[in-house]
Design a protein around this motif. Structure first.
Motif, short mmCIF file in Angstrom:
data_model
loop_
_atom_site.label_atom_id
_atom_site.label_comp_id
_atom_site.label_asym_id
_atom_site.label_seq_id
_atom_site.Cartn_x
_atom_site.Cartn_y
_atom_site.Cartn_z
N ARG A 1 -36.51 -12.83 -9.98
CA ARG A 1 -35.07 -12.64 -9.81
C ARG A 1 -34.42 -12.21 -11.12
N GLU A 2 -33.32 -11.49 -10.96
CA GLU A 2 -32.45 -11.18 -12.08
C GLU A 2 -31.14 -11.89 -11.79
N ASP A 3 -30.83 -12.91 -12.57
CA ASP A 3 -29.70 -13.81 -12.28
C ASP A 3 -29.89 -14.40 -10.89
N ASP A 4 -28.99 -14.09 -9.93
CA ASP A 4 -29.14 -14.67 -8.59
C ASP A 4 -29.65 -13.65 -7.58
N LEU A 5 -30.17 -12.51 -8.06
CA LEU A 5 -30.65 -11.45 -7.17
C LEU A 5 -32.18 -11.45 -7.14
N VAL A 6 -32.74 -11.70 -5.97
CA VAL A 6 -34.20 -11.70 -5.79
C VAL A 6 -34.68 -10.26 -5.64
N LEU A 7 -35.63 -9.87 -6.49
CA LEU A 7 -36.16 -8.51 -6.48
C LEU A 7 -37.61 -8.45 -6.00
N ALA A 8 -38.24 -9.60 -5.84
CA ALA A 8 -39.63 -9.64 -5.37
C ALA A 8 -39.97 -11.06 -4.96
N TYR A 9 -41.00 -11.17 -4.10
CA TYR A 9 -41.42 -12.51 -3.69
C TYR A 9 -42.87 -12.48 -3.21
N VAL A 10 -43.46 -13.67 -3.20
CA VAL A 10 -44.80 -13.91 -2.67
C VAL A 10 -44.72 -15.13 -1.78
N THR A 11 -45.46 -15.11 -0.65
CA THR A 11 -45.50 -16.29 0.22
C THR A 11 -46.92 -16.84 0.29
N ILE A 12 -47.02 -18.17 0.32
CA ILE A 12 -48.29 -18.85 0.55
C ILE A 12 -48.03 -19.95 1.58
#
Length: 210
Positions: free
Chosen positions: A67-78
């Motif tokens: 994230r950049e500040d409160d903006l999510v730009l990527a994620y991974v799930t497990i």
């Protein structure tokens, strides 16, 4: 067999963005963040955010974000494998699936996926698990990256290999439906032999393919 989720974080600069790579993120906190409009590989960002909040609330669910500040730009799930897939048939408490990895085009191709996996697998609890990922070419952003299926697979193998995941053979029909599809696996150092054998039994259900 479930374990406490140990939080970890790091920072990296990507194309003018100061990213915080962190997780597992609690569902309440994840719900309070914003999702970049580029995160729409599976569904529109708002709907995907709801789905990830639900995963984060699961006992085994782990969401790692960039994230950049409160903006999510990527994620991974497990999380545990989908009940409709063969990987859930053995009902193994120590088998997890590395599911979605999505990175916004704003920060793609800069090592963000590798950084998120590094944070995820820094948790020693995962040494008690077999973690799989099923790679299907129809999920890959070939158009956005300009790569062909073999180039993209090579990239995915390199990213997954950064945390010790290796290619393993299987007779799963979906994976066998195209030669670029593959199963990659990481067996934690404390996984018992009986779990490895049980996993092998679901990797191959047609014995003549051993």
């Amino acid at each position: 067999m479930l374990h406490m989720k140990r939080y970890a974080a790091c920072e990296m600069d990507v194309r003018g963005h100061r990213l915080v790579i962190e997780g597992p993120v609690e569902p309440e906190r994840l719900a309070a963040l914003r999702f970049d409009e580029g995160l729409r590989a599976f569904r529109v960002p708002a709907e995907q955010q709801k789905a990830l909040v639900e995963i984060a609330a699961l006992p085994e669910g782990r969401i790692i974000i960039a994230r950049e500040d409160d903006l999510v730009l990527a994620y991974v799930t497990i999380l545990y494998p989908d009940p409709l897939e063969r990987w859930s048939e053995a009902k193994m408490d120590d088998l997890l699936e590395l599911g979605a990895i999505e990175v916004s085009h704003q920060v793609r191709g800069c090592g963000v996926s590798k950084a998120m996996l590094g944070v995820a697998f820094s948790d020693d609890a995962l040494e008690d698990f077999i973690v799989i990922t099923t790679e299907y070419y129809w999920h890959w952003d070939l158009k956005g990256t300009g790569l062909n299926v073999w180039q993209y697979r090579k990239v995915m193998e390199k990213v997954m290999g950064s945390v010790g995941m290796v290619w393993m053979a299987t007779d799963d029909p979906e994976i066998c439906s195209h030669p670029a599809n593959c199963l990659m696996v990481r067996i934690g150092k404390r996984v018992p032999q009986e779990s490895i054998e049980k996993f092998d039994s679901i990797r191959f259900q047609n014995r003549f393919m051993y």
